[in-house]
Write an enzyme that holds these catalytic residues in place. Structure first.
Site, PDB file in Angstrom:
ATOM      1  N   CYS B  87      27.191  33.577  81.431  1.00  0.00           N
ATOM      2  CA  CYS B  87      26.725  34.409  82.519  1.00  0.00           C
ATOM      3  C   CYS B  87      27.889  34.302  83.532  1.00  0.00           C
ATOM      4  CB  CYS B  87      25.296  33.880  82.776  1.00  0.00           C
ATOM      5  SG  CYS B  87      24.607  35.024  84.038  1.00  0.00           S
ATOM      6  N   HIS B 195      21.582  33.138  78.398  1.00  0.00           N
ATOM      7  CA  HIS B 195      21.775  31.691  78.827  1.00  0.00           C
ATOM      8  C   HIS B 195      21.211  30.914  77.453  1.00  0.00           C
ATOM      9  CE1 HIS B 195      22.786  31.798  82.986  1.00  0.00           C
ATOM     10  NE2 HIS B 195      22.263  32.919  83.080  1.00  0.00           N
ATOM     11  N   GLU B 197      21.146  27.860  77.232  1.00  0.00           N
ATOM     12  CA  GLU B 197      20.548  26.459  77.565  1.00  0.00           C
ATOM     13  C   GLU B 197      19.073  26.536  78.013  1.00  0.00           C
ATOM     14  OE1 GLU B 197      22.441  28.176  79.272  1.00  0.00           O
ATOM     15  OE2 GLU B 197      21.959  28.321  81.330  1.00  0.00           O
TER      16      GLU B 197
END
Lengths: 114, 241
Positions: B87, B195, B197
């Site tokens: 990102c 993302h 994560e």
């Protein structure tokens, strides 16, 4: 010790031709409702104003071009234009951090992105 | 040999802790790297996480690319070291010239924050090595400036060289050719808008992000045999989930 001056600079950063500008398009779509039927081709960019200490206008422009290419714009999608570069009235500064004398700030492009 | 991944923290980065936890879960040792330190230390890979480095002032990534750590990141990448930007990290990598093209405001002019199905388009990158091409992963996107653009020649090169790494099943931002992630010619520098994560725990709705992070960890030295660091408890929970 050479005389140096302070220069007032205004740089326009704008999207390159052909790069879609959704902000400009949105503004343009709103105009007829406000009665501005004669306004076309709206593009939204940035205007950045600062001052440069330099030996002369040419040196001030050189620093400005370097700064514009390396930080103020992303050359992949943006162009820049120096709209104003003129002496600040009555301003003189001591020598020291002054652009131009040794062209240390004028290696345009060498340290920038490929 | 346990892989150590350094997670760069700029002022305004806000996904660093999530990313550290997710990397530990993927089997790595993970440690923060402060942006003001002109070194990446002894890490095996560098990850530039999401957030708003330097407030995203001027343009996302425009100021971050001049942070002292970035010269070290560029040297590390040039020597073949894996560098992944998620990102805002992707934006930093394009601004730094480590990846081609640029990221623009979303076509909709809206911030998009939603799960996205992304298809693995190439296994030539350190983030997708060993992952089946065509596999669909559900990983959230959260960005205002994620609309990837590049010139036609670059786009042709990316396709011809297998450097389009991830593509959206449904394009959320206007990105050219539905591109969600790309890599450099060597495959060791990768940028992606989704993302991983945020898809690293069943509680988050998906663990597909771990597929990518594990591929990275495997590519640089393998997973830890035993949990380490301050995230042991989290790791243990992940293992039993």
């Amino acid at each position: 010790m050479p005389d140096v001056g302070r220069y007032e600079v205004l740089v326009e950063v704008r999207l390159r031709p052909g790069i879609a500008d959704p902000q400009g398009a949105t503004v343009e779509r709103a105009l007829p409702a406000l009665g501005f039927d004669a306004v076309h081709r709206v593009r939204v960019g940035k205007a950045i104003r600062f001052e440069v200490d330099a030996a002369d206008e040419r040196a001030a422009r050189s620093v400005t071009a370097d700064l514009a290419g390396r930080l103020l714009s992303n050359p992949v999608i943006e162009d820049t234009e120096v709209l104003v570069c003129r002496p600040v009235d009555g301003a003189t500064v001591a020598s020291g951090a002054v652009a131009g004398a040794h062209d240390v700030h004028t290696e345009a492009g060498s340290g920038g992105r490929p | 040999m346990t892989a150590t991944v350094g997670v760069v923290v700029f002022p305004g980065t806000n996904c660093d802790h999530d990313t550290l936890v997710a990397l530990e879960r993927a089997g790595a040792r993970a440690e923060p790297l402060w942006h003001g330190t002109p070194s990446v230390g002894h890490v095996d890979a560098v990850l530039l996480p999401g957030g708003f480095a330097h407030g995203d002032y001027l343009r996302p990534g425009a100021i971050a690319r001049f942070s002292p750590v970035m010269a070290a990141v560029a040297d590390f990448a040039a020597a073949g070291g894996p560098v992944v930007g998620i990102c805002n990290g992707f934006q930093v990598l394009t601004e730094a010239g480590l990846l081609p093209g640029a990221l623009q405001k979303n076509r909709s002019l809206r911030f998009v924050c939603q799960p996205a199905d992304v298809r693995v388009a190439s296994d030539r990158s350190v983030l997708t090595a060993g992952v089946e091409v065509g596999r669909v992963l559900r990983i959230p996107v959260a960005h205002f400036v994620g609309n990837y653009i590049c010139d036609e020649r670059t786009l042709a090169e990316l396709h011809a060289e297998g450097r389009v790494v991830l593509r959206y099943a449904e394009n959320p931002n206007g990105s050219i050719d539905d591109i969600a992630g790309i890599c450099n010619a060597a495959g060791n520098v990768v940028g992606l808008m989704p993302h991983p994560e945020r898809a690293s725990d069943p509680l988050l709705g998906s663990t597909d992000g771990l597929v990518l992070l594990r591929a990275l960890v495997d590519a640089v030295g393998g997973a830890a045999g035993v949990p380490s660091g301050p995230f042991d408890v989290v790791n243990d929970r992940a293992r039993t989930a």
